[in-house]
Structures are given as structure tokens and as C-alpha cells.
Design an enzyme around this catalytic site. Structure first.
Site, mmCIF file in Angstrom:
data_model
loop_
_atom_site.group_PDB
_atom_site.id
_atom_site.type_symbol
_atom_site.label_atom_id
_atom_site.label_comp_id
_atom_site.label_asym_id
_atom_site.label_seq_id
_atom_site.Cartn_x
_atom_site.Cartn_y
_atom_site.Cartn_z
ATOM 1 N N ILE A 87 86.682 39.016 57.182
ATOM 2 C CA ILE A 87 86.393 39.457 55.715
ATOM 3 C C ILE A 87 86.062 38.440 54.342
ATOM 4 C CG2 ILE A 87 85.389 41.366 54.147
ATOM 5 C CD1 ILE A 87 84.439 41.154 57.761
ATOM 6 N N GLU A 142 73.263 42.387 59.101
ATOM 7 C CA GLU A 142 72.333 42.984 60.649
ATOM 8 C C GLU A 142 72.730 43.426 61.295
ATOM 9 O OE1 GLU A 142 69.200 41.507 60.115
ATOM 10 O OE2 GLU A 142 68.965 39.200 59.479
#
Lengths: 706, 326, 214
Positions: A597, A673
Site C-alpha cells: 500500500i 475496483e
């Protein structure tokens, strides 16, 4: 101000401009002499225009022009082919009507109010033909969107039927409309045979190409600006009909023209998520090992253009299962063409798949999380490839522990709190972690400013912010001295901002170009491999105003040897009113494997956003058509409900935060998504756990539970 | 929106003169009127702005409370007297629209709201309310939000207000003024059923204006509840709403007031159910029977049949909440 | 943008002469009827023929203080406050999301109260004080709510953000920020499609708990 927190990353580099209202969106460029366009939509679903009476409109003060197929010039790109890049609806080319709400007339006036009113005075007559807008009726007449690739079989087809425990179910998802907060807008300025547009585009270079082919222009004659996007969620890629109208209109009148579509037009002019009807068959051994899965899906498309998406693709790979057969069909309807919508395909398909898994778990009297773990796939059985990385088990573990999954009662309808039924649900989300080639340019100047450029865009996730974060890890200068410029077609070529690929694609280009920049400085300095060259000293010593590098990045061929996906597991608690049927999502834990991340604060916001979309999809969203007219009956934000603040609890986001070794140099996997994929199933599963009622057609509104 | 003339009224007389001419409409908060004008549902030649008239007050009277027609929905909902005397009204108002809209919308404007029926709003669809004689698009169309009580062959639309449901339950009176002077209309008789004239929402004459609402004092403050069931938790119109007010003595219902929203062309007062409950004891069974009585005569269409279940469930729930049984 | 200095007098009913404007507008419509082809019409627009006609007969004076600055404007009565801000005054911070009071992106303060500027006729704020997102910061110093939105990442695309922030400031000032639940309810008139709601709630709570005068 950007503050670098080691655990949370940097706040948005354009945040200050956004919270002060200073940043300009597509419709907010005040060019001298600007005129306003208002679009008139068709009021029939199929047929031809027989007449347009625009006299009253033309006589109104301030009206500059009324444009339709009757007086629009021939558009070079409308002739012959040249439709590969986008929708093939040729605005103002002829009198054909393909759907209700098709833009057919553009009224231009010197103020917004005048344009809008004049547009309301246009009278159009039609020769109407019989239309079909109902996917249920369309089930009888479907096509294979990808030919033989529309079907997939592994092992035996329909093997689930032979399993000791099996379920069969049919699921329905409605039309979802992106409904970004910013209405689509284009301001077009022609100067001879050069055109500059200000619009929202997720794919700036793609839109540039579409305009080039529409007017047969060389690249240098077309400039697309899209500095900031007020949300798009998949709707912002093609050159939509409204934009074609703006381009034609501005060229005809020779003045800067702004066309903004209204909220109602957002339902028919800029795509939507196809509804789907899906049949799932699933079978397992008594101890929960999958024997077979069958997944048959039908979506819809327009008559004038074909759209298809991977509704069944996740079923091919999510679980370890020897026998899987999937089939995808679409039916042509007299509606505008659907397009990619957040988590396209997967979101629709995984709702069915993950609801079915829950139904199977119930049939097995097994914890649904245990069923998923039991069928964990250790490699991609469709492609027969290893995963590049897969930390789905870690997501299960950390999510379940944080959520308190062990408190779930296997028996539906058995837990109440303050008079409400309480239920827990879980679902997987999966989405491919792709990457596309991208070019970036970096220039470090004597004033200590690093400027990186690429023609990507930012529809909200914070593209520039994460790029600055990536660069700051390589170029050792204060983070506030790093600028990232995007949103213009003259910048180095970037792929579209979709498919959860931007951080991977553009980020890699930024990573590589910054690395190359360091090398340049090291070379100048006669050194090699110094991680932190002394930039200002080196520039000074060589008497250089700046050093600039352009670099094209793409994934290594080795990446083809792996199957690469991001994962998200949603744990959801709902409260259901026992007599009123109202559902509240009261707790959400989202556990993600998004690789490394890169900027947690903005990554977390994306996950929250996906969950909020999921709440909307599960509980309230759905475009409704009156098929007699082929027309929406809820084309407003008052009638098409998206989640409001009151619908959303605190959402806890957990990241595995382990680098993927293959995707890109940063080790990240896209998360935009995957954060919506499966969420609605988690809610539906929680509702079942709370009530014992299985809702298979979304949204789960009170009428379905009362 | 068509261009129009704008007139700022400084006297009530000025307003009455202005609206006596055809094509003139009153504007106050504008939240519904401007919406209608943008949709092209109406195209007045002239708007007369009444917001400068001294009709904003919320004042105690000998027998109750007076709300000036221009009192803002937000102000009424938070007013100390309203909270003390008529908390049901406050609850209903807070359930409506959004804080921003409630800061614009007035008492009179709320009453003059028109249906949110999609066929009414879409000028390309048939609608007897918008254009008499064109037919009802909803009857055979998407009628999920529509009426189960009092509909006619001409129209099955519902009145969208929350405030009005509470005022109907609370026996309020509407004060209107016209050239011939004032008249008082019981709130339950202000709005009308569609019958053969769905284009008419209420009994206000074209040349009259609302100047306020009177609410009589009552003993409902302790036991009242406004329940709104909707598709999302805020900022949505009611699928069904219930205003319930009880005057209790021990475990016995002395008086009951019950009205529903989202079910009829007007706020739907449930007189029979009220009468049934009076003198009965506070039990879920009493409420269930009242709900059954309330539903007599209900008729559903293709997409709103769920209201036949949701409405009684909502009545029972609202009564439970009001009585403290929940 | 048109400004007219000599119109400070409020317009009362006595000012309105019913028919003169209508008649003249009809005539003006006839005059423009000669200019039907796009090119000719564009020329007419360039010469501002319509403007002069309509300006004199269709516009009305609007005197309003916006972000502390007095504006004397001439506006069509049909122009909403939102369109006047965005199109005439280039104050584009206030957003148009739905134009129908269904999203809250256009939220501004009128005399200190939050309203939907898309449903507010500009002419009706005559004599009032309007605050938009552009008027919230003091010079370079952001308003505490703007700071809190930045810190808590209370937005993504940023389009609903000005409306959210104007609404959030009002929410605290009104006394409706006493709990997460209350904040959610009183912020529900502002739709955020990116789904930043939890962060928005956190930002508002921080400002509320900070106890600063806002």
C-alpha cells in the site's frame, strides 16, 4: 500542506485547491465570448425523426444556433469505419433514433438560461417503431459477445448436479448508473482546424485519438484538457455523443462552446452498468469440497454498439474446483450502450457467485467462511498459472478476527438487538491487477523543484498524490517540492485511468523515470548507484538549469508467467427491522490484499468508497425503466437513490500490505475496483443470516423483506 | 425556464391583487415551485415573492399554537414551543427533505407541494394531473410509490409531505385569505382526493393564499411518534409514513390520532382506527387490530402491493413507539 | 458579468408595469427572427443586440453581499443564485450536481443559513449576505473545517466538497454535531458519490470537539 506520516502517507497534493473551491472542473473555464449549449433528447426509443420545428426557439433572445442532423456538416470520421475507439453513435449524422434520451438537437445561446429554455421549445415529430428495452424479454434472443470465448468449461459441465449437496439459484441485478457528482461537460474551442477541449476524461490520449479520427486531424491539432474530474467510475472514457455535439456545434458557430448535460441526461448519455440475469448451480461433498460450479449470465447491450464485460470470469478462478462451466451472453435492446462501471463485470458476477456460496454453506450447515477456506485455490486453474501473490487467507484471518466473526450464529434469524434482527455476512472480492505501458517525464531544476508529467487523469482516488509519494521515495528532496502534472494530452502518453491500473502503470513510469533521473545525476557526478545524489550541487557544478529524463515503462514479459489479482474480503453486519423490512448496514470490516500500500490515507478512502458503492448497490440502487416508453422513470438523484451519509457506518479498513513481486517495482496491486466487488453479496448474506430470507434480486429494499 | 416577471410583495393585499391575474404564482421558499419551473411543468408569467410579509411567526394562541405560513420548516422543527407542545410535528418535519431544503421551505409551501410521481414530472409521459385528459401513466406503469387509498381512475399519485401528515393527525386548521376575507379549513379537508380533477391538489381557490396554520392544544406530547419508512435512511420520500399520537391514562388509550403519508393523494387520516383504539388498553393486539381497520378499503397496483403489508406494520410500529411499548 | 451601479433601490410591486416588457420582448423576438442562420445569429449575438433589449426589459437589479463584497448586478429573475455565482461572477467553487435540490453540491449560506442555491432565485437574495466556499478561508488561513477535511481525507474527486464543507460548518453552528448519528443525519442533504462519508463525519467531529469558534 502535505504532511508525511510514516503510517498514513501524504494528504492530497491538490487537497487545498479542492477544499477552497479553487480547482476548476470541466465546465468552469470562463472564456471570453463563451456560449452555452443545451441538448434536446429523443422522447421515443426507436424510429426516425420526421421533423424538427425550431422556429420558436430560434426566435428567442440570445439564441445563436439550433443544430441537428438537418444542418450539421458532414463529419469526416462518421464516414466508413473508424469506430474502433468508442461508441459508434454518430451524433447529428442522420434521423435515426436508437434509444429514448438520445441527443438529437443542440441549442446554443449566449446564456445558460436562454439555451436551456430555447431547448425546451424545440418540437420534434417522429415515426415510431416497436422497441424492446426489457432484458427479461431479451433472454430469448442473445448473442455470444466474444464468440467461443464467451463459454468456458473445465472438467465436466454441470458436474454440480452430481454432487451430494447442491444448490441452484437465479440472481438479478438492475441497471446501475454511475451518477458521478459532476455532470459531464465539454467546452470546445476551435481555432481554424485546431481544437482544444476541456472535459472530463479517464483516458485523455484515447479521447484525443477519437477527436482526431472524428475530424481527420493530426495529433498536434487536438488538445484534451482534463485537469480534475468530479467522479467518473468508468463512465469517463469514450467520446460520448454529448461531446461530439459540443465539437460539431463549436466548429459550426466558430465560438467557444460549453455543453453540460443535466442530471436526467446522465442516465442515457454516458453509459451505465448492464443489468444481468444469472443462474448459478453449485455442488459440494458433504464436508464442503466443491464438486462443480455452473454460472450462466446474460447482460444487455445497445442495438448500435456492442458492449461486453467479464461477468463470469471470476467464477473461473476464485475457488479450487475441478468442474466449472460458465457462459456469458448479451441481448441487444433499444437502450443506450452500457459501459464499464466500478468493478465492471466482476461486481455483477461475484454478487451471484458469492451469494450462491452462502446458499451452499447454508445447505451444508457450514460456516460460509470455512467453506471458502476449504476451497482455497492455490493456482489459477483457468490459465494454469501460479499466483504472483495471494494473501487471501491473511485477509480472512485478520478480517474475521477484527470483525468478531466467531460470534456469528449459523442459524438465521436467531440474533436480535434492540428489537432489530442482526446478521453477519461475508464475501470475497477479486479483481485483476493489470498494468499498461506508460511514459513519464521528470525534470529536476536548479530551484529544487521536481516536475513529473504524464497524461493520466484523476477522477478522485488521488493520482497526483500517490505519484508524488512514489517519487518522494526515490528523489531525496522535500515532498512539497515534488509536483506531478497530469490532465493534458500533450503530456507524455499514459493509459486510461481505469481497470485499477493507474498506480501500477503510471506509478511504475514515475518510479522508473525518477530512478533514471538519479542515474543521470550520478553519471554527471561520475558516480554510480548513489541513492541520494546531491542534486543542487551537481546542477551548479555543471552549470545546468535542470536535468530532464523521459522514460517509457512496461511490465516485464515474466509477468505473463503469473496470474495477478487483488483481493478484498468484506465482513458486514446488518440490522433488519423485523416488521418493516428496513436494512441498516451497521458495521463493515474490509480486509485487503492490494500488494504494497503506497499511500495508506488515500488507499483507505478508496476502500471506504468501494464499500459505500456496495451499500448503494445492495440496498437502494437500480435504474428503473417503463418499458412501454423505453424510458427511465427514476432518472434523478431524488428517485435513483445512492447512499446518503446516514446509510454509512464507520468502515474499518485492514491492509495485508505485502508487496507483489511481479506487478511493478513498487509491489502494489490496484484497489479501486476490487473494493466494490462482492460487497453486495456480503450484505445479502448478512440479511439472510439476520432473517432467513434470501434476496436474489437487488436492491434489497424494504418491500422485499416486509 | 421561461422568463417571467418578478414582484416583491410588501402587503397581503398586494399579493391578492397579483394572484387575481392569470399566470401569476406565489413564491416563498421556492423549493418545489422552482423545481416545477425547471421541469417545464408550469411556466408562470409572473412570480410574486411573499417572503417579505410578516407571516413568519410561531406564536401561542388561547387554544393552541399558530404557525405563520412563512415559518421555515427548520425553524418550526426546532422551535421550543413546538417541541414542547407538538413534538410530533417536529419529528415529521425533521424526517422530511434535507437540512438545506428545510431552511428554505415554508409551512405554506410544504402544504402546496405537489406529488413526486415520475409521470407527473416527465412532460413526455401522460399525466392527468399535469395535463388533464392525457391519461395516467402510473396506473399501468411503475407505481411502486403510489396510492393504496382514495385513488381514482384518473390518478393514483400520493402527496409527498411529512409535515402535512402530522398536521392532519393533530387536528390543525388552515387559515387562508382571499378577496372576500379569511376562511378556516380543517387540515384534513384542505387537500383533496383526485376524483375527476386530479389537477387540483387542494381546496385553496386560485385567488386565495395561505396565511397560517392553527394547532389546538392536546395531551399527545408525551406519546407521539412519526415513523417514516423509506428506501434509504435519510433524504428520501416515504414509502409509507405514520403519524401516531396517543393520550394515555395508565394503560388505557383515552384519545388516539393516526394519519399516514405515502398512501394517498392527501395526508390520510385514519378516523376509524382511532375510534377503535379509544378506551382500549395499550397492547400490541390493540394496535394490530387498529391497523387492520385502517387498511380496510386499501387497493394496490402492480408494484405497490407491498404497501398492503408495510402500511399495517408501520402503524403498529409507530403506535408501539408512541406508547412506549417498543 | 454585468454590473450596474445605479440600482440600489429595492423593487416593490409599484415598480412593475405588467405589459411593457412583454410587448417589447415580443418585438425583440421579431427582430431576432431575421437572424436564423447560425452565422448570422452569431453575429447578432456578437453585436449584443439581444443583450441590450433584454437587459433593459428583462433584467432586474440585484444588490447582494457575497463573501463580504457588495455586488450590484442586473439579473434575469429566472437566474438561480447558483448560475449567477458560477456563470456571472466566476465563483465556480459552488457546484452544480443535480440542479434540482437533490444532491446538496450547491450549498451556500444565505444570511448564515445553509440553502440549496440551485433552487434559490438570485433575485430573492436581494439585500442578503451570501457566503460561498470561496469566502470561508481568511486569506491564506484555511477555515478549521477545510483543514479538518484535508486531514481526514474527507473527499476524493472534490466535486461535492464545497457543498459538504458549507453544510458541515452550518451543521456545527446549528448545534447538530453532537454525535456521529446526528452528524450523519444532518449531513444527509449532501450526496458524495465517492463515498467519503465516514471521513467527513470524522472531520466534523474533530472541529466540533475542538470547540473553536467557527
Amino acid at each position: 500542506m502535505t504532511n508525511d506520516h510514516p503510517t498514513s502517507g501524504i494528504t492530497r497534493v491538490d487537497g487545498r485547491l479542492k477544499v477552497t473551491g479553487a480547482i476548476r472542473y470541466a465546465a468552469e473555464y470562463p472564456f471570453p465570448g463563451l456560449v452555452y449549449g443545451a441538448l434536446v433528447s429523443s422522447t421515443i426509443a426507436k424510429g426516425t425523426i420526421t421533423g424538427i420545428n425550431s422556429k420558436a426557439a430560434e426566435n428567442l433572445p440570445g439564441v445563436v444556433a439550433v443544430i441537428s442532423h438537418l444542418n450539421a456538416p458532414k463529419v469526416p470520421g462518421y464516414q466508413g469505419k473508424g469506430d474502433e475507439d468508442g461508441p459508434v453513435l454518430k451524433t447529428f449524422n442522420d434521423n435515426k433514433i436508437y434509444f429514448n434520451g438520445q441527443p438529437v438537437v443542440l441549442v446554443i445561446a449566449n446564456t445558460f438560461e436562454r439555451a436551456k429554455y430555447a431547448a425546451s421549445q424545440i418540437k420534434i415529430t417522429y415515426q415510431q417503431e416497436k422497441h424492446q428495452t426489457n432484458i427479461e424479454a431479451g433472454l430469448r434472443d442473445t448473442i455470444k459477445p466474444w464468440g467461443d470465448g464467451s463459454d468456458y468449461v473445465r472438467g465436466q459441465a454441470n458436474a454440480y448436479q452430481t454432487a451430494p449437496v447442491k444448490i441452484e439459484a437465479e440472481y438479478r441485478t438492475p441497471i446501475h448508473v454511475h451518477n458521478a457528482m459532476e455532470p459531464f461537460a465539454m467546452t470546445a474551442l476551435w481555432n481554424g482546424d485546431k481544437v482544444t477541449v476541456y472535459t472530463k476524461s479517464q483516458y485523455i490520449k484515447g479521447m484525443q485519438r477519437e477527436i482526431m479520427s472524428m475530424f481527420n486531424l493530426p495529433e498536434e491539432n487536438v488538445t484534451v484538457n482534463s485537469k480534475v474530474i468530479g467522479g467518473a467510475f468508468g463512465s469517463g472514457s469514450p467520446l460520448w455523443p454529448y461531446a461530439k455535439a459540443a465539437l460539431i456545434g463549436a466548429k459550426m458557430i466558430g465560438k467557444p462552446l460549453k455543453v453540460v448535460i443535466d442530471r436526467g441526461q446522465m442516465f442515457t448519455m454516458v453509459g451505465y452498468r448492464s443489468p444481468a440475469i444469472q443462474k448459478l448451480g453449485m455442488g459440494a461433498t458433504a464436508d464442503g469440497k466443491l464438486v462443480g460450479i455452473t454460472h450462466l449470465a446474460t447482460g444487455e447491450t445497445a442495438t448500435y454498439e456492442q458492449f461486453a464485460e467479464g461477468i463470469t470470469s471470476t467464477t473461473n478462478i476464485l475457488y479450487d474446483c475441478p468442474n466449472v462451466n460458465t457462459q456469458y451472453r448479451i441481448t441487444k435492446l433499444d437502450l443506450s450502450v452500457p459501459t464499464y462501471t466500478r468493478g465492471p463485470g466482476e461486481t455483477t458476477g461475484v454478487f451471484a457467485l458469492e451469494s450462491a456460496m452462502d446458499e451452499l454453506a447454508h445447505a451444508l450447515n457450514m460456516d460460509p467462511l470455512e467453506l471458502r477456506k476449504k476451497n482455497y485455490s492455490e493456482r489459477d486453474q483457468e490459465e494454469n498459472l501460479p499466483w504472483s501473490s495471494k494473501y487471501l487467507n491473511e485477509c480472512y484471518e485478520m478480517g474475521a478476527a477484527h470483525f468478531g466473526w466467531e460470534k456469528r450464529n449459523q442459524k438465521p434469524g436467531s440474533v436480535t438487538k434492540d428489537g432489530w434482527l442482526v446478521g453477519y455476512g461475508v464475501s470475497n472480492g477479486v479483481y485483476g491487477a493489470g498494468r499498461a505501458p506508460c511514459v513519464a517525464k521528470a525534470r529536476l531544476s536548479a530551484d529544487g523543484i521536481l516536475l513529473i508529467q504524464s497524461s493520466t487523469s484523476d477522477m478522485g482516488p488521488g493520482t497526483a498524490t500517490v505519484m508524488v509519494k512514489i517519487a518522494s521515495g526515490i528523489i531525496n528532496i522535500p515532498v512539497e517540492n515534488i509536483k506531478f502534472e497530469l490532465g493534458n494530452s500533450s503530456l507524455p502518453a499514459a493509459p486510461g485511468e481505469y481497470g485499477s491500473m493507474t498506480t501500477s502503470s503510471v506509478g511504475s513510469a514515475v518510479y522508473d523515470v525518477c530512478t533514471a533521473l538519479n542515474e543521470q545525476f550520478n553519471q554527471l557526478d561520475g558516480k554510480s548507484g548513489t541513492a541520494h545524489p546531491d542534486y543542487t550541487r551537481i546542477l551548479k557544478e555543471h552549470n545546468l538549469p535542470y536535468v530532464e529524463v523521459t522514460h517509457k515503462s512496461q511490465g516485464s514479459p515474466d509477468a505473463q508467467k503469473f496470474s495477478t489479482h487483488a483481493y478484498c474480503v468484506h465482513f458486514v453486519e446488518v440490522n433488519v427491522h423485523p416488521t418493516l423490512g428496513t436494512v441498516k448496514v451497521t458495521r463493515v470490516v474490509a480486509a485487503l490484499d492490494g500488494g504494497k500500500i503506497l499511500n495508506p490515507i488515500t488507499a483507505r478512502s478508496q476502500v471506504i468508497g468501494g464499500a459505500v458503492w456496495g451499500i448503494g448497490m445492495a440496498l437502494m440502487e437500480g435504474g428503473v425503466l417503463d418499458h412501454r416508453y423505453g424510458k427511465y422513470v427514476n432518472n434523478s438523484l431524488g428517485d435513483y437513490h445512492v447512499a446518503s451519509n446516514a446509510d454509512v457506518p464507520q468502515i474499518e479498513v485492514l491492509f495485508v500490505d505485502k508487496a507483489d513481486p511481479v506487478t511493478n517495482p513498487m509491489g502494489s496491486k490496484g484497489i479501486g475496483e476490487v473494493t466494490i466487488v462482492g460487497f453486495a453479496a456480503a450484505v445479502a448474506n448478512a440479511v439472510f443470516n439476520a432473517t432467513g430470507k434470501r434476496v436474489r434480486d437487488l436492491p434489497i429494499t424494504p418491500d422485499k423483506l416486509v | 425556464m421561461k422568463q417571467f416577471q418578478y414582484q416583491r410583495a410588501s402587503t397581503q393585499q398586494g399579493v391578492l391583487e397579483a394572484i387575481s391575474k392569470p399566470g401569476t404564482k406565489i413564491i416563498a421558499g421556492g423549493t418545489n415551485l422552482v423545481d416545477h419551473m425547471k421541469h417545464g411543468l408550469i411556466a408562470p408569467d409572473k412570480l410574486v415573492d411573499i417572503t417579505h410579509l410578516p407571516l413568519k411567526g410561531i406564536t401561542p394562541t388561547k387554544t393552541g399554537l399558530h404557525l405563520g405560513t412563512l415559518a421555515l420548516n427548520s425553524v418550526v422543527s426546532e422551535d421550543a414551543l413546538v417541541l414542547q407542545k407538538q413534538p410530533l410535528l417536529s419529528m415529521a418535519l425533521k424526517a422530511g427533505a434535507s437540512p438545506q431544503l428545510r431552511n428554505m421551505a415554508t409551512v405554506g409551501g410544504n402544504m402546496m407541494q405537489r406529488t413526486r410521481c415520475t409521470y407527473f414530472y416527465d412532460t413526455t409521459m401522460p399525466c392527468n394531473k399535469r395535463e388533464p385528459g392525457t391519461g395516467c401513466g402510473a396506473m399501468e406503469g411503475y407505481n411502486r410509490m403510489h396510492a393504496i387509498f382514495g385513488a381514482s381512475a384518473q390518478c393514483i399519485a400520493v402527496h409527498p409531505s411529512d409535515m402535512c401528515v402530522a398536521l392532519a393527525a393533530l387536528d390543525a386548521t388552515v387559515i387562508v385569505v382571499g378577496k372576500k376575507g379569511q376562511r378556516h379549513i380543517p387540515f384534513t379537508e384542505f387537500h383533496r382526493l383526485p376524483d375527476d380533477h386530479p389537477e387540483l391538489d387542494n381546496h385553496l381557490a386560485k385567488d386565495e393564499m395561505i396565511i397560517g396554520v392553527d394547532i389546538p392544544d392536546n395531551n399527545f406530547a408525551k406519546n407521539s411518534y412519526y415513523l417514516k419508512v423509506r428506501d434509504r435512511q435519510s433524504y428520501a420520500f416515504a414509502l409509507v409514513s405514520v403519524a401516531a399520537a396517543l393520550d394515555l391514562s395508565g394503560g388505557t388509550i383515552k384519545k388516539a390520532r393516526l394519519a399516514m403519508g405515502g398512501v394517498a393523494h392527501k395526508p390520510w387520516r385514519l378516523f376509524e382506527a382511532e375510534k377503535f383504539m379509544e378506551g382500549k388498553s395499550v397492547t400490541e393486539e390493540t394496535f394490530k387490530q387498529a391497523a387492520q381497520i385502517a387498511l380496510q378499503g386499501a387497493k394496490a397496483y402492480e408494484y405497490n402491493a407491498f404497501k398492503l403489508k408495510l402500511a399495517p406494520a408501520s402503524i403498529v410500529e409507530a403506535l408501539k413507539q408512541a406508547s412506549g411499548l417498543a | 458579468m454585468e454590473k450596474e451601479k445605479n440600482h440600489s433601490r429595492p423593487v416593490e410591486e409599484s415598480d412593475v408595469k405588467d405589459n411593457s416588457r412583454r410587448d417589447f420582448l415580443k418585438k425583440s423576438a421579431l427582430m431576432t427572427a431575421v437572424a436564423l442562420t447560425p452565422v448570422a445569429a452569431a453575429k447578432a449575438a456578437e453585436l449584443h443586440i439581444d443583450e441590450r433589449i433584454a437587459g433593459a426589459f428583462e433584467k432586474m437589479p440585484l444588490n447582494v453581499e457575497i463573501n463580504g463584497v457588495a455586488h450590484n448586478l442586473m439579473v434575469e429573475p429566472r437566474s438561480t443564485l447558483l448560475d449567477i455565482l458560477r456563470e456571472q461572477l466566476d465563483l465556480t467553487g459552488t457546484k452544480k450536481g443535480c440542479d434540482l435540490g437533490q444532491c446538496g453540491a450547491c450549498t451556500v449560506h444565505v444570511d448564515g443559513h445553509r440553502v440549496n442555491s440551485c433552487l434559490t432565485l438570485g433575485i430573492m437574495v436581494n439585500g442578503k449576505k451570501v457566503t460561498t466556499i470561496e469566502g470561508l478561508a481568511k486569506g491564506n488561513q484555511l477555515h478549521p473545517m477545510q483543514e479538518a477535511f484535508l486531514k481526514h481525507d474527507g473527499f476524493q474527486c472534490g466535486y461535492c466538497t464545497p457543498g459538504q464543507i458549507m453544510s458541515a460548518v452550518a451543521c456545527v453552528r446549528e448545534g447538530h454535531a453532537n454525535s456521529e448519528h446526528e452528524i450523519r443525519e444532518y449531513m444527509s442533504g449532501n450526496i458524495c458519490r465517492c463515498g467519503a462519508y465516514p471521513n467527513i463525519v470524522n472531520a466534523i467531529q474533530e472541529v466540533k470537539e475542538g470547540g473553536m469558534a467557527i
